[in-house]
Design a protein around this motif. Structure first.
Motif: not given
Length: 456
Positions: A110-123
């Motif tokens: 399975s895949w473990n997902i972690s989200e950065s606490p710094t909100k942005s719109t990365p490209h």
């Protein structure tokens, strides 16, 4: 020989594979991460054999290929895949308003997902992994309508680290983009990127020190009135002696360009102090040589632009001086710069039918006859490379017989007044085949690519 195989082509709309990233693990297994636009998903697959990876042969009836798997919802524009310790798979991607990391759990499949606490719109996203299994991430961020190049770290044990600004419009960069990251021997990040300013794009490099303060250096640009510029789609790499290598797009000439800074072997070298070693190829877009050979530049440092580190960059004005190296002519010229900043030139002299060589150290000129190949009207081409020990390698064609020829000088006798001694050999004598050669050096080997006139 190139072999082609379809990794994922099942989608009826053929909207798979853009963006795409691949990595190779310790067992030469290829891992792919890519976007499926049809269902806005991040997909992953890998190839486990010659059937899947290279298409060398048709798989037997019993063989079952690995099906591409959906990792997560993904409707962004940037991703990069990297292989960590124990061949752990990491995918960093943007999910419209956040920077996410997905790691594969091999035990639970399975895949473990972690989200950065710094909100942005990365490209655009670029990832390198250090020896402690930390992910170093450079990305183009658009947070609160603010265009930045940002840098952060992530590890499964420590989570997300602090976010640092690499570049933004406050430094005079205009709109930054296209970051690529590499780690030096101290595992500090060096990042290449483009600045979209008036009149056009520029290629820059940012280097972090131990206190994570970036120093920025302008590497390549085209002066006004050019309004397109250089620097898009940059990719940076660092070799074993901390030499920097950058490939990037020249939108003014629709060319692929390459810039290199010879390494010193020391850690964390300062690109600004090594400007004389930066080599940009081609220097002015496409080029096929000319009828007169000239060297331009008020010292080698004026070929490039340096920056005073202050609130806003200060660009040094270029002053050019031209020096004629051979007034009898110099067609099909090729140049290379050695690790000491000396300029090496090979060329064909039409009046005498010679392959000739010039070494210029910024003050004095050394000339040498390499080989007499005969006078003719057919373009021959020359190509020159200098190795790390100062040896000079030249490939060319002999007009008398059409053979591919190679000349070598080990660099001795330079500065002594003694003549340069060349060793010349015919590399391929199977016909008129040696035209327009290109020589390169790799792991101590000499590689030459050339045209086969007889067989096209």
């Amino acid at each position: 020989e190139w072999h082609h195989t379809v990794v994922d082509g099942a989608d009826s709309l053929n909207q798979v594979g853009r963006p795409l990233s691949l990595a190779i693990d310790s067992g030469d297994k290829i891992h792919f991460a890519y976007k499926n636009s049809s269902d806005a998903s991040l997909k992953y697959t890998s190839c486990r054999s010659v059937y899947e990876c290279y298409g060398l042969m048709s798989p037997p009836p019993w063989y079952q290929a690995q099906a591409p798997a959906k990792v997560a919802e993904f409707d962004g524009d940037g991703l990069d895949i990297a292989i960590g310790i124990n061949d752990q798979i990491h995918i960093v991607y943007d999910d419209n308003n956040s920077l996410n990391q997905a790691s594969y759990d091999q035990i639970n499949n399975s895949w473990n997902i972690s989200e950065s606490p710094t909100k942005s719109t990365p490209h655009t996203i670029s990832v390198e992994i250090d020896s402690d299994d930390y992910l170093h991430i450079a990305y183009h961020s658009n947070a609160n309508e603010q265009e930045d190049i940002a840098y952060t770290k992530y590890s499964e044990s420590s989570g997300w680290g602090s976010t640092f600004t690499v570049e933004n419009h406050l430094n005079g960069c205009g709109i930054p983009g296209y970051p690529s990251i590499a780690l030096d021997s101290d595992e500090l990040p060096i990042i290449s990127y483009a600045c979209d300013i008036v009149p056009g794009l520029q290629l820059w490099v940012a280097e972090f020190d131990e206190v994570m303060s970036p120093q920025r250096y302008l590497i390549d640009e085209y002066p006004y009135p050019d309004t397109n510029g250089v620097g898009q789609y940059s990719h940076i790499g660092i070799d074993s002696v901390n030499g920097l290598h950058i490939s990037y797009y020249d939108s003014s000439n629709s060319d692929l360009k390459y810039a290199t800074l010879g390494g010193t072997g020391s850690n964390n070298q300062n690109p600004n102090t090594e400007l004389s070693n930066w080599t940009v190829s081609p220097s002015t877009g496409s080029s096929e040589g000319g009828t007169e050979l000239t060297i331009s530049g008020n010292g080698f440092s004026s070929l490039l632009v340096s920056e005073e580190i202050s609130e806003l960059p200060e660009i040094i004005n270029r002053t050019w001086t031209n020096s004629t190296m051979d007034d009898l002519g110099g067609s099909f010229s090729s140049t290379d710069v050695d690790i000491h900043g000396n300029l090496h030139i090979s060329y064909y002299n039409e009046s005498s039918g010679d392959i000739r060589y010039i070494l210029y150290d910024g003050q004095s000129v050394t000339k040498s006859l390499v080989d007499n190949i005969g006078i003719g009207t057919v373009g021959v081409g020359t190509s020159i490379k200098v190795d790390g020990q100062g040896g000079v390698h030249i490939s060319y064609a002999r007009l008398t017989n059409g053979n591919l020829a190679y000349a070598y000088w080990n660099g001795t006798n330079y500065g002594t007044g003694l003549p340069i001694s060349w060793t010349t050999v015919d590399v391929d004598s199977s016909g008129f085949i040696g035209y327009w050669p290109s020589v390169s050096l790799h792991n101590g080997n000499v590689d030459i690519v050339y045209e086969d006139i007889d067989n096209k």
